[in-house]
Design an enzyme around this catalytic site. Sequence first.
Site, PDB file in Angstrom:
ATOM      1  CE  LYS A   1      -3.338  -2.408   2.945  1.00  0.00           C
ATOM      2  NZ  LYS A   1      -4.239  -2.231   4.098  1.00  0.00           N
TER       3      LYS A   1
ATOM      4  CE1 TYR B   1      -8.786  -3.004   1.786  1.00  0.00           C
ATOM      5  CE2 TYR B   1      -8.133  -1.102   0.488  1.00  0.00           C
ATOM      6  CZ  TYR B   1      -7.799  -2.167   1.305  1.00  0.00           C
ATOM      7  OH  TYR B   1      -6.476  -2.410   1.627  1.00  0.00           O
TER       8      TYR B   1
ATOM      9  CG  PHE C   1     -12.084   1.576   8.602  1.00  0.00           C
ATOM     10  CD1 PHE C   1     -11.699   1.014   7.385  1.00  0.00           C
ATOM     11  CD2 PHE C   1     -12.664   0.746   9.552  1.00  0.00           C
ATOM     12  CE1 PHE C   1     -11.888  -0.340   7.121  1.00  0.00           C
ATOM     13  CE2 PHE C   1     -12.860  -0.623   9.293  1.00  0.00           C
ATOM     14  CZ  PHE C   1     -12.466  -1.153   8.067  1.00  0.00           C
TER      15      PHE C   1
ATOM     16  NE  ARG D   1      -5.415 -12.723   5.673  1.00  0.00           N
ATOM     17  CZ  ARG D   1      -6.183 -11.643   5.858  1.00  0.00           C
ATOM     18  NH1 ARG D   1      -6.210 -10.672   4.946  1.00  0.00           N
ATOM     19  NH2 ARG D   1      -6.902 -11.516   6.939  1.00  0.00           N
TER      20      ARG D   1
ATOM     21  CB  THR E   1      -5.674  -6.131  10.785  1.00  0.00           C
ATOM     22  OG1 THR E   1      -6.262  -7.269  10.155  1.00  0.00           O
ATOM     23  CG2 THR E   1      -6.063  -4.880  10.009  1.00  0.00           C
TER      24      THR E   1
ATOM     25  NE  ARG F   1      -1.145  -5.937   7.453  1.00  0.00           N
ATOM     26  CZ  ARG F   1      -2.353  -6.425   7.165  1.00  0.00           C
ATOM     27  NH1 ARG F   1      -2.917  -7.328   7.961  1.00  0.00           N
ATOM     28  NH2 ARG F   1      -2.996  -6.008   6.096  1.00  0.00           N
TER      29      ARG F   1
ATOM     30  CG  ASN G   1      -2.493  -2.709   7.448  1.00  0.00           C
ATOM     31  OD1 ASN G   1      -2.423  -2.340   6.292  1.00  0.00           O
ATOM     32  ND2 ASN G   1      -3.555  -3.313   7.942  1.00  0.00           N
TER      33      ASN G   1
ATOM     34  CG  HIS H   1      -4.917  -6.452   0.260  1.00  0.00           C
ATOM     35  ND1 HIS H   1      -6.053  -6.548   1.024  1.00  0.00           N
ATOM     36  CD2 HIS H   1      -5.084  -7.319  -0.785  1.00  0.00           C
ATOM     37  CE1 HIS H   1      -6.885  -7.417   0.452  1.00  0.00           C
ATOM     38  NE2 HIS H   1      -6.325  -7.893  -0.652  1.00  0.00           N
TER      39      HIS H   1
ATOM     40  CD  GLU I   1      -8.716  -9.099  -2.716  1.00  0.00           C
ATOM     41  OE1 GLU I   1      -7.587  -9.627  -2.584  1.00  0.00           O
ATOM     42  OE2 GLU I   1      -9.453  -8.812  -1.750  1.00  0.00           O
TER      43      GLU I   1
HETATM   44  P1  IDP Z   1      -6.716  -7.155   6.566  1.00  0.00           P
HETATM   45  O1  IDP Z   1      -5.997  -6.206   5.656  1.00  0.00           O
HETATM   46  O2  IDP Z   1      -5.796  -7.680   7.640  1.00  0.00           O
HETATM   47  O3  IDP Z   1      -7.444  -8.248   5.823  1.00  0.00           O
HETATM   48  P2  IDP Z   1      -9.346  -5.999   7.076  1.00  0.00           P
HETATM   49  O4  IDP Z   1     -10.092  -6.131   8.355  1.00  0.00           O
HETATM   50  O5  IDP Z   1      -9.846  -6.742   5.887  1.00  0.00           O
HETATM   51  O6  IDP Z   1      -7.807  -6.316   7.373  1.00  0.00           O
HETATM   52  O7  IDP Z   1      -9.328  -4.439   6.729  1.00  0.00           O
HETATM   53  C1  IDP Z   1      -8.873  -3.998   5.474  1.00  0.00           C
HETATM   54  C2  IDP Z   1      -7.979  -2.801   5.673  1.00  0.00           C
HETATM   55  O8  IDP Z   1      -8.748  -1.714   6.171  1.00  0.00           O
HETATM   56  C3  IDP Z   1      -6.867  -2.990   6.714  1.00  0.00           C
HETATM   57  O9  IDP Z   1      -5.728  -3.624   6.182  1.00  0.00           O
HETATM   58  C4  IDP Z   1      -6.587  -1.563   7.133  1.00  0.00           C
HETATM   59  O10 IDP Z   1      -5.749  -0.915   6.180  1.00  0.00           O
HETATM   60  C5  IDP Z   1      -7.970  -0.939   7.053  1.00  0.00           C
HETATM   61  N1  IDP Z   1      -8.611  -0.941   8.363  1.00  0.00           N
HETATM   62  C6  IDP Z   1      -9.247  -1.971   8.962  1.00  0.00           C
HETATM   63  N2  IDP Z   1      -9.721  -1.630  10.169  1.00  0.00           N
HETATM   64  C7  IDP Z   1      -9.393  -0.323  10.328  1.00  0.00           C
HETATM   65  C8  IDP Z   1      -9.608   0.620  11.388  1.00  0.00           C
HETATM   66  O11 IDP Z   1     -10.215   0.336  12.410  1.00  0.00           O
HETATM   67  N3  IDP Z   1      -9.093   1.863  11.176  1.00  0.00           N
HETATM   68  C9  IDP Z   1      -8.434   2.214  10.049  1.00  0.00           C
HETATM   69  N4  IDP Z   1      -8.211   1.355   9.038  1.00  0.00           N
HETATM   70  C10 IDP Z   1      -8.674   0.113   9.174  1.00  0.00           C
HETATM   71 MG    MG Z   2      -9.162  -8.214   4.608  1.00  0.00          MG
END
Ligand code: IDP
Ligand code: MG
Length: 148
Positions: free
Chosen positions: A9, A49, A57, A85, A91, A102, A112, A115, A126
Amino acid sequence: METTYVMVKPDGVQRGLIGEIIGRFERKGLKLVGLKSVVPSKETAESHYAVHSERPFYPGLIEFVTSGPVVCMAWNGKDAIAVARTLIGATNGREAAPGTIRGDFGMDMGFNMIHGSDAAETAEFELGLWFPEGLMDWEQTITSWVYE
Ligand code: IDP
Ligand code: MG
Protein backbone atom coordinates in the site's frame (compact mmCIF):
# COMPACT_ATOMS: atom_id res chain seq x y z
CA MET A 1 -1.52 -24.58 -6.31
CA GLU A 2 -3.20 -21.27 -5.55
CA THR A 3 -2.59 -17.69 -6.59
CA THR A 4 -3.14 -14.81 -4.20
CA TYR A 5 -3.29 -11.05 -4.63
CA VAL A 6 -0.80 -9.07 -2.55
CA MET A 7 -0.38 -5.32 -2.62
CA VAL A 8 2.14 -2.96 -1.03
CA LYS A 9 0.00 0.00 0.00
CA PRO A 10 1.08 3.66 -0.32
CA ASP A 11 2.63 3.75 3.17
CA GLY A 12 4.83 0.74 2.35
CA VAL A 13 5.96 2.42 -0.88
CA GLN A 14 6.62 5.74 0.90
CA ARG A 15 8.62 4.00 3.60
CA GLY A 16 10.88 2.27 1.10
CA LEU A 17 9.71 -1.23 1.96
CA ILE A 18 8.94 -2.54 -1.56
CA GLY A 19 12.15 -4.55 -1.85
CA GLU A 20 11.96 -5.87 1.71
CA ILE A 21 8.39 -7.06 1.17
CA ILE A 22 8.95 -8.63 -2.26
CA GLY A 23 12.10 -10.29 -0.89
CA ARG A 24 10.17 -12.03 1.87
CA PHE A 25 7.71 -13.57 -0.59
CA GLU A 26 10.53 -14.57 -2.96
CA ARG A 27 12.65 -16.16 -0.24
CA LYS A 28 9.66 -18.04 1.12
CA GLY A 29 9.43 -19.96 -2.17
CA LEU A 30 6.36 -18.39 -3.71
CA LYS A 31 6.38 -17.79 -7.46
CA LEU A 32 5.79 -14.29 -8.81
CA VAL A 33 3.14 -14.39 -11.54
CA GLY A 34 2.14 -10.72 -11.64
CA LEU A 35 3.90 -7.45 -10.75
CA LYS A 36 3.24 -3.80 -11.50
CA SER A 37 2.94 -0.42 -9.82
CA VAL A 38 -0.06 1.84 -10.29
CA VAL A 39 -1.77 4.78 -8.62
CA PRO A 40 -5.16 3.15 -7.99
CA SER A 41 -8.30 4.80 -9.36
CA LYS A 42 -11.09 5.56 -6.91
CA GLU A 43 -13.29 3.01 -8.71
CA THR A 44 -10.74 0.19 -8.35
CA ALA A 45 -10.06 1.04 -4.69
CA GLU A 46 -13.79 1.15 -3.94
CA SER A 47 -14.43 -2.27 -5.50
CA HIS A 48 -11.38 -3.74 -3.80
CA TYR A 49 -12.62 -2.63 -0.38
CA ALA A 50 -16.38 -2.89 -1.14
CA VAL A 51 -16.83 -5.35 1.73
CA HIS A 52 -15.89 -2.52 4.12
CA SER A 53 -18.08 0.14 2.48
CA GLU A 54 -20.33 0.57 5.53
CA ARG A 55 -17.46 0.83 8.02
CA PRO A 56 -16.54 4.24 9.50
CA PHE A 57 -12.94 3.98 8.28
CA TYR A 58 -13.94 3.32 4.62
CA PRO A 59 -13.74 6.91 3.25
CA GLY A 60 -10.31 7.40 4.83
CA LEU A 61 -9.16 4.01 3.57
CA ILE A 62 -10.14 4.87 -0.03
CA GLU A 63 -8.43 8.25 0.22
CA PHE A 64 -5.30 6.59 1.62
CA VAL A 65 -5.05 3.78 -0.93
CA THR A 66 -5.54 6.15 -3.88
CA SER A 67 -3.04 8.71 -2.51
CA GLY A 68 -0.04 7.38 -4.41
CA PRO A 69 1.59 4.34 -5.98
CA VAL A 70 0.89 0.84 -4.78
CA VAL A 71 2.70 -2.32 -5.88
CA CYS A 72 0.36 -5.03 -7.17
CA MET A 73 1.59 -8.60 -7.01
CA ALA A 74 0.28 -12.07 -7.71
CA TRP A 75 2.04 -14.92 -5.89
CA ASN A 76 1.51 -18.58 -6.70
CA GLY A 77 2.22 -21.67 -4.59
CA LYS A 78 0.75 -24.38 -2.40
CA ASP A 79 -1.82 -22.76 -0.07
CA ALA A 80 -0.50 -19.39 -1.27
CA ILE A 81 -3.45 -17.44 0.19
CA ALA A 82 -2.90 -18.65 3.75
CA VAL A 83 0.89 -18.59 3.43
CA ALA A 84 0.79 -14.94 2.33
CA ARG A 85 -1.52 -14.00 5.23
CA THR A 86 0.93 -15.68 7.63
CA LEU A 87 3.84 -13.70 6.20
CA ILE A 88 1.77 -10.50 6.43
CA GLY A 89 0.56 -10.87 10.04
CA ALA A 90 -2.36 -9.47 12.02
CA THR A 91 -4.14 -6.32 10.80
CA ASN A 92 -2.88 -4.11 13.64
CA GLY A 93 0.90 -3.82 13.56
CA ARG A 94 1.08 -3.44 17.33
CA GLU A 95 -0.49 -6.87 17.73
CA ALA A 96 1.12 -8.62 14.76
CA ALA A 97 3.72 -11.25 15.63
CA PRO A 98 7.42 -10.42 15.24
CA GLY A 99 8.72 -12.01 12.07
CA THR A 100 5.63 -10.98 10.13
CA ILE A 101 5.72 -7.96 7.84
CA ARG A 102 3.25 -5.95 9.91
CA GLY A 103 4.80 -7.20 13.15
CA ASP A 104 8.28 -6.11 12.09
CA PHE A 105 7.43 -2.78 10.47
CA GLY A 106 3.99 -1.59 11.57
CA MET A 107 2.58 0.32 14.51
CA ASP A 108 -0.99 0.94 13.42
CA MET A 109 -4.19 -0.42 11.87
CA GLY A 110 -4.69 1.83 8.84
CA PHE A 111 -0.99 2.15 7.98
CA ASN A 112 -0.27 -1.57 7.83
CA MET A 113 1.67 -1.46 4.54
CA ILE A 114 0.31 -4.50 2.79
CA HIS A 115 -2.81 -6.31 1.63
CA GLY A 116 -3.28 -10.02 1.04
CA SER A 117 -6.42 -11.82 -0.18
CA ASP A 118 -8.24 -13.65 2.62
CA ALA A 119 -9.94 -16.52 0.73
CA ALA A 120 -10.12 -18.25 -2.64
CA GLU A 121 -13.13 -16.22 -3.81
CA THR A 122 -11.61 -12.87 -2.80
CA ALA A 123 -8.30 -13.82 -4.44
CA GLU A 124 -10.07 -14.58 -7.70
CA PHE A 125 -12.01 -11.32 -7.55
CA GLU A 126 -8.99 -9.19 -6.61
CA LEU A 127 -6.69 -10.76 -9.24
CA GLY A 128 -9.31 -10.03 -11.90
CA LEU A 129 -9.74 -6.48 -10.61
CA TRP A 130 -6.05 -5.53 -10.46
CA PHE A 131 -4.72 -7.73 -13.28
CA PRO A 132 -7.43 -7.67 -15.98
CA GLU A 133 -4.60 -8.27 -18.50
CA GLY A 134 -3.94 -11.68 -16.92
CA LEU A 135 -0.94 -13.21 -15.16
CA MET A 136 2.38 -14.73 -16.23
CA ASP A 137 2.53 -18.45 -16.87
CA TRP A 138 6.10 -19.67 -16.41
CA GLU A 139 8.08 -22.60 -15.06
CA GLN A 140 10.29 -21.80 -12.11
CA THR A 141 13.24 -24.16 -12.10
CA ILE A 142 13.72 -24.04 -8.32
CA THR A 143 10.24 -25.47 -7.70
CA SER A 144 11.59 -29.01 -7.42
CA TRP A 145 13.82 -27.78 -4.55
CA VAL A 146 11.00 -25.96 -2.76
CA TYR A 147 8.39 -28.75 -2.69
CA GLU A 148 9.41 -32.33 -1.93
P1 IDP B 1 -6.72 -7.15 6.57
O1 IDP B 1 -6.00 -6.21 5.66
O2 IDP B 1 -5.80 -7.68 7.64
O3 IDP B 1 -7.44 -8.25 5.82
P2 IDP B 1 -9.35 -6.00 7.08
O4 IDP B 1 -10.09 -6.13 8.36
O5 IDP B 1 -9.85 -6.74 5.89
O6 IDP B 1 -7.81 -6.32 7.37
O7 IDP B 1 -9.33 -4.44 6.73
C1 IDP B 1 -8.87 -4.00 5.47
C2 IDP B 1 -7.98 -2.80 5.67
O8 IDP B 1 -8.75 -1.71 6.17
C3 IDP B 1 -6.87 -2.99 6.71
O9 IDP B 1 -5.73 -3.62 6.18
C4 IDP B 1 -6.59 -1.56 7.13
O10 IDP B 1 -5.75 -0.91 6.18
C5 IDP B 1 -7.97 -0.94 7.05
N1 IDP B 1 -8.61 -0.94 8.36
C6 IDP B 1 -9.25 -1.97 8.96
N2 IDP B 1 -9.72 -1.63 10.17
C7 IDP B 1 -9.39 -0.32 10.33
C8 IDP B 1 -9.61 0.62 11.39
O11 IDP B 1 -10.21 0.34 12.41
N3 IDP B 1 -9.09 1.86 11.18
C9 IDP B 1 -8.43 2.21 10.05
N4 IDP B 1 -8.21 1.36 9.04
C10 IDP B 1 -8.67 0.11 9.17
MG1 MG C 1 -9.16 -8.21 4.61
